[in-house]
Design a protein around this motif. Structure first.
Motif, PDB file in Angstrom:
ATOM      1  N   HIS A 184      -5.674   0.080  -2.440  1.00 13.11           N
ATOM      2  CA  HIS A 184      -7.118  -0.203  -2.423  1.00 13.11           C
ATOM      3  C   HIS A 184      -7.813   0.706  -3.432  1.00 13.11           C
ATOM      4  O   HIS A 184      -7.830   1.937  -3.247  1.00 13.11           O
TER       5      HIS A 184
ATOM      6  N   HIS B 221      -6.008   4.396   5.670  1.00 16.50           N
ATOM      7  CA  HIS B 221      -5.746   3.705   6.937  1.00 16.50           C
ATOM      8  C   HIS B 221      -4.288   3.246   7.019  1.00 16.50           C
ATOM      9  O   HIS B 221      -3.932   2.433   7.856  1.00 16.50           O
TER      10      HIS B 221
ATOM     11  N   HIS C 176       0.845  -1.192   0.000  1.00 16.82           N
ATOM     12  CA  HIS C 176       0.000   0.000   0.000  1.00 16.82           C
ATOM     13  C   HIS C 176       0.887   1.252   0.000  1.00 16.82           C
ATOM     14  O   HIS C 176       2.122   1.142  -0.097  1.00 16.82           O
TER      15      HIS C 176
ATOM     16  N   CYS D 129      -3.512   5.387   0.828  1.00 17.93           N
ATOM     17  CA  CYS D 129      -4.425   4.590   1.635  1.00 17.93           C
ATOM     18  C   CYS D 129      -4.733   5.328   2.931  1.00 17.93           C
ATOM     19  O   CYS D 129      -3.828   5.596   3.717  1.00 17.93           O
TER      20      CYS D 129
ATOM     21  N   HIS E  31       1.528  -1.538   4.972  1.00 18.36           N
ATOM     22  CA  HIS E  31       0.887  -0.227   5.052  1.00 18.36           C
ATOM     23  C   HIS E  31       1.882   0.786   5.628  1.00 18.36           C
ATOM     24  O   HIS E  31       1.522   1.908   5.977  1.00 18.36           O
TER      25      HIS E  31
HETATM   26 ZN   LIG Z   1      -5.337  -1.662   3.705  1.00 16.90          ZN
END
Ligand SMILES: [Zn+2]
Ligand SMILES: [Zn+2]
Length: 260
Positions: free
Chosen positions: A40, A14, A8, A12, A245
């Protein structure tokens, strides 16, 4: 294992604010030869999570792709960079998703298809991996068996080429439904070997996803090792993914992988 194909970015909501370039540098630092950004894709439904932070916004798609392309060029001598999406399979919104895929068909080969959202009989969508308390609450509301069988049903639909030739042929973290399994007593009733056989039959690759090792109520890869072994037996192509992430998570635990 020299390739991390589930990452990611700062797009993103989050994730972390670290730039895509920092992920690239982290991958190079770990000796990876290839990486794939799989942000995403914008949701085709109203985000059912409390923070509305499940996916990137539509306005950011172009910037994400352009930034990826610039990095691909800049680092071409050091690492192969691919750009894709993590596409949500959303039951009942296949046409809307297909529209998005048509616009970005060149990114489909590097994309992952994942089930995070299931549609309950009320018509409401529920995000299965948002947090433990929300999951436990949903169990008490609709029953564990209902949740799990709905997930199983949705996963099979995602594996049935729902967008024809534009279906991303890598299935994401198939056992995500078990992310919070240590927080309750039930054992899931899904016949996972049949799921793997269906993955094989339909010609998908499988996301061998190491993020689950860092989830306190899971502490296993998605899927867990016995199923990864079975997938190897079935000659299902595995696609390694940290599901990072944050740049520090790039290539996490790859040294523990069952397949080199
Ligand atoms: Zn995610
Ligand atoms: Zn995911």
């Amino acid at each position: 294992m020299l390739s991390d194909n589930h990452m990611h970015t700062q797009y993103c909501p989050h994730g972390s604010d670290a730039s895509m370039e920092e992920y690239v540098k982290a991958a190079i630092g770990k000796g990876l030869k290839e990486l794939t950004f799989t942000e995403h894709a914008p949701l085709v439904i109203d985000d059912p999570t409390p923070e509305n932070d499940s996916a990137m916004s539509r306005e950011d798609v172009e910037a994400y792709i352009n930034e990826g392309k610039e990095l691909k060029e800049k680092y071409r001598d050091q690492v192969t960079i691919n750009i894709g999406f993590e596409i949500d399979y959303i039951e009942g919104k296949e046409e809307e998703t297909l529209e998005f895929l048509k616009k970005h068909s060149d990114l489909v080969p590097h994309s992952i298809l994942s089930v995070h959202m299931i549609r309950l009989s009320s018509g409401e969508y529920f995000c299965i991996d948002y947090d433990k308390d929300a999951f436990l609450e949903k169990i008490s509301e609709v029953g564990y068996d209902t949740l799990v069988s709905k997930y199983e049903d949705t996963l099979y639909k995602a594996l049935s080429n729902p967008y024809g030739e534009l279906t991303p042929k890598t299935i994401g973290h198939i056992t995500l439904i078990n992310k919070f399994e240590k927080a309750y007593d039930q054992i899931d009733t899904i016949d996972w070997v049949s799921v793997l056989e269906y993955i094989k039959e339909k010609g998908y690759q499988m996301d061998y996803n190491f993020a689950g090792l860092d989830k306190p109520y899971h502490e296993q890869t998605y899927p867990p090792e016995p199923l990864v072994k079975k997938a190897i037996d079935l000659a299902i192509p595995l696609r390694f993914g940290s599901d990072a992430h944050h740049p520090d998570e790039v290539g996490r635990y790859f040294e523990r992988s069952l397949k080199k």
